[in-house]
Design a protein around this motif. Structure first.
Motif, mmCIF file in Angstrom:
data_model
loop_
_atom_site.group_PDB
_atom_site.id
_atom_site.type_symbol
_atom_site.label_atom_id
_atom_site.label_comp_id
_atom_site.label_asym_id
_atom_site.label_seq_id
_atom_site.Cartn_x
_atom_site.Cartn_y
_atom_site.Cartn_z
ATOM 1 N N SER A 228 33.692 25.224 51.532
ATOM 2 C CA SER A 228 33.111 25.549 52.647
ATOM 3 C C SER A 228 31.901 26.686 52.216
ATOM 4 N N LEU A 229 31.046 26.979 53.363
ATOM 5 C CA LEU A 229 30.045 27.881 52.936
ATOM 6 C C LEU A 229 30.713 29.136 53.140
ATOM 7 N N GLY A 230 30.137 29.872 52.492
ATOM 8 C CA GLY A 230 30.636 31.639 52.563
ATOM 9 C C GLY A 230 31.013 32.035 51.130
ATOM 10 N N THR A 231 31.767 33.393 51.497
ATOM 11 C CA THR A 231 32.383 33.885 50.028
ATOM 12 C C THR A 231 33.577 33.224 49.670
ATOM 13 N N HIS A 232 33.752 32.881 48.294
ATOM 14 C CA HIS A 232 34.881 32.356 47.975
ATOM 15 C C HIS A 232 35.475 33.199 46.945
ATOM 16 N N THR A 233 36.899 33.330 47.182
ATOM 17 C CA THR A 233 37.592 34.230 46.130
ATOM 18 C C THR A 233 38.270 33.252 45.178
ATOM 19 N N LEU A 234 37.686 33.207 43.756
ATOM 20 C CA LEU A 234 38.322 32.357 42.940
ATOM 21 C C LEU A 234 39.343 33.012 41.950
ATOM 22 N N ALA A 235 40.619 32.621 42.028
ATOM 23 C CA ALA A 235 41.723 33.357 41.402
ATOM 24 C C ALA A 235 42.288 32.483 40.079
ATOM 25 N N ALA A 236 42.444 33.185 38.707
ATOM 26 C CA ALA A 236 43.122 32.557 37.682
ATOM 27 C C ALA A 236 44.514 33.019 37.497
#
Length: 376
Positions: A228-236
């Motif tokens: 999706s468009l917008g801010t993405h939180t990528l968590a490891a």
């Protein structure tokens, strides 16, 4: 009978096995200057128990060992010596006495070896012990520190990615992992990168063995085509149950924007050849999308500045080129010194051609028109 203690009734008893002023336990005085003014004591063969004070440090002393008439014929020079007063602190026959602190701890300070009616000279005990590789046989040394408590602690120390990206591109996300505990971690621990915004797992990778203190960086490719468009939180996050769960995960944010629909010419390259009295001109046209990626399937229409039989339309990728196609003017007279080829239009379903974005990395054109010179 030999003993490791002075007489209990008239001496100071048992010396301490730890020397004076060695807080870090490295066997050397931490600060020699701290010895100045220190109250000391000793028990010697001749003068028995005496008390004094260190009045000098780092002294250089020359001692005469043999006198002929009034001349000293054998002497030795000693450096880094301690001076102790008063003169009654020692007498002949006291050499070799251990000098200790007079503060109730009996910590060794020096080894008496010479004196006079006014002073006593002593070797620093730390230098003596280290020179001979021995220690004081006195009271029991402090117990060694307990072994460290085993700690298993695998940390995700950082997650790195561009702050912004275009939807449809693949973004490389780096995940730094370090073994910050004191136990080796065997191979096989899974590390998973998740798009927390869309609730989608991106990929899981497995760690190799990580020894205590070792670190590794994993790279996860994130395909953003369906994101999706917008801010993405990528968590490891890793899946090891360790002693410190507070550092088992980390995250970063990426702003995902829609891909631009603009297309443009990214390069024009010309080649020529001769045949008898004629020459030919070929122009390779490369079309880019908004991110300057080569785009196949775009139809290009060009215009030659000379009248004659030529090809002026091509489709990128049709001859196997990556985003490239060619137009040809096969038969130009030798009297024609040059010919221009201008891109008139570029069409691709769902995209818009904007010539103001045209460019040419090698500078032989402006991305819209290229001048082709007759070969010599």
């Amino acid at each position: 009978m030999l003993s490791n203690a002075t007489p209990a009734d008239e001496g100071y008893g048992l010396p301490n096995s730890a020397i004076y002023g060695d807080a870090n336990g490295d066997g050397v005085f931490d600060n020699e200057s701290a010895l100045l003014g220190l109250a000391v004591q000793k028990y010697g063969r001749t003068t028995k128990a005496t008390h004094g004070q260190i009045t000098g440090i780092n002294a250089t002393v020359t001692v005469c060992y043999e006198v002929l008439f009034i001349f000293c014929v054998k002497q030795a020079t000693f450096v880094d010596q301690l001076i102790i007063e008063p003169g009654t602190f020692s007498g002949g026959g006291d050499s070799g006495s251990l000098i200790v602190s007079d503060d109730g701890t009996n910590r060794p300070v020096g080894l008496l070896f010479a004196g006079s009616s006014t002073q006593t000279i002593a070797n620093r005990i730390d230098l003596v012990l280290n020179n001979f590789g021995v220690r004081i046989d006195g009271s029991a040394p402090p117990p060694p520190p307990p072994p460290p408590v085993p700690v298993t602690d695998l940390a995700i120390t950082s997650v790195g990615a561009p702050t912004s990206a275009t939807q449809g591109n693949t973004v490389n996300v780096s995940v730094a992992v370090q073994n910050v505990g004191n136990q080796d971690i065997p191979a096989g621990v899974p590390v998973t990168l998740t798009d927390a915004t869309d609730g989608a797992a991106i990929e899981t990778q497995t760690l190799q063995e990580l020894r205590a203190g070792a670190a590794v960086t994993l790279v996860f490719p994130w395909n953003t085509t369906t994101s999706s468009l917008g801010t993405h939180t990528l968590a490891a996050q890793h899946a090891l149950g360790d002693d410190n769960p507070t550092n088992n995960q980390a995250s970063t944010s990426v702003l995902l924007s829609a891909a631009s629909l603009i297309i443009h010419v990214g390069d024009l390259d010309a080649t020529t050849s001769r045949s008898g009295g004629n020459w030919s001109a070929t122009v390779a046209i490369t079309v880019h999308d908004a991110d300057h990626n080569p785009l196949n399937g775009a139809t290009v229409v060009g215009h030659w500045s000379q009248i004659g039989t030529n090809s002026d339309t091509c489709t990128t990728g049709e001859l196997g080129g990556n985003g490239t196609c060619i137009v040809l003017f096969p038969s130009l007279k030798r009297s024609v010194a040059s010919v221009n080829m201008t891109v008139v239009s570029v069409t691709y379903a769902g995209r818009t051609y904007d010539r103001t974005f045209n460019h040419d990395p090698d500078g032989d054109s402006n991305g819209t028109t290229i001048k082709v010179l007759r070969p010599n």
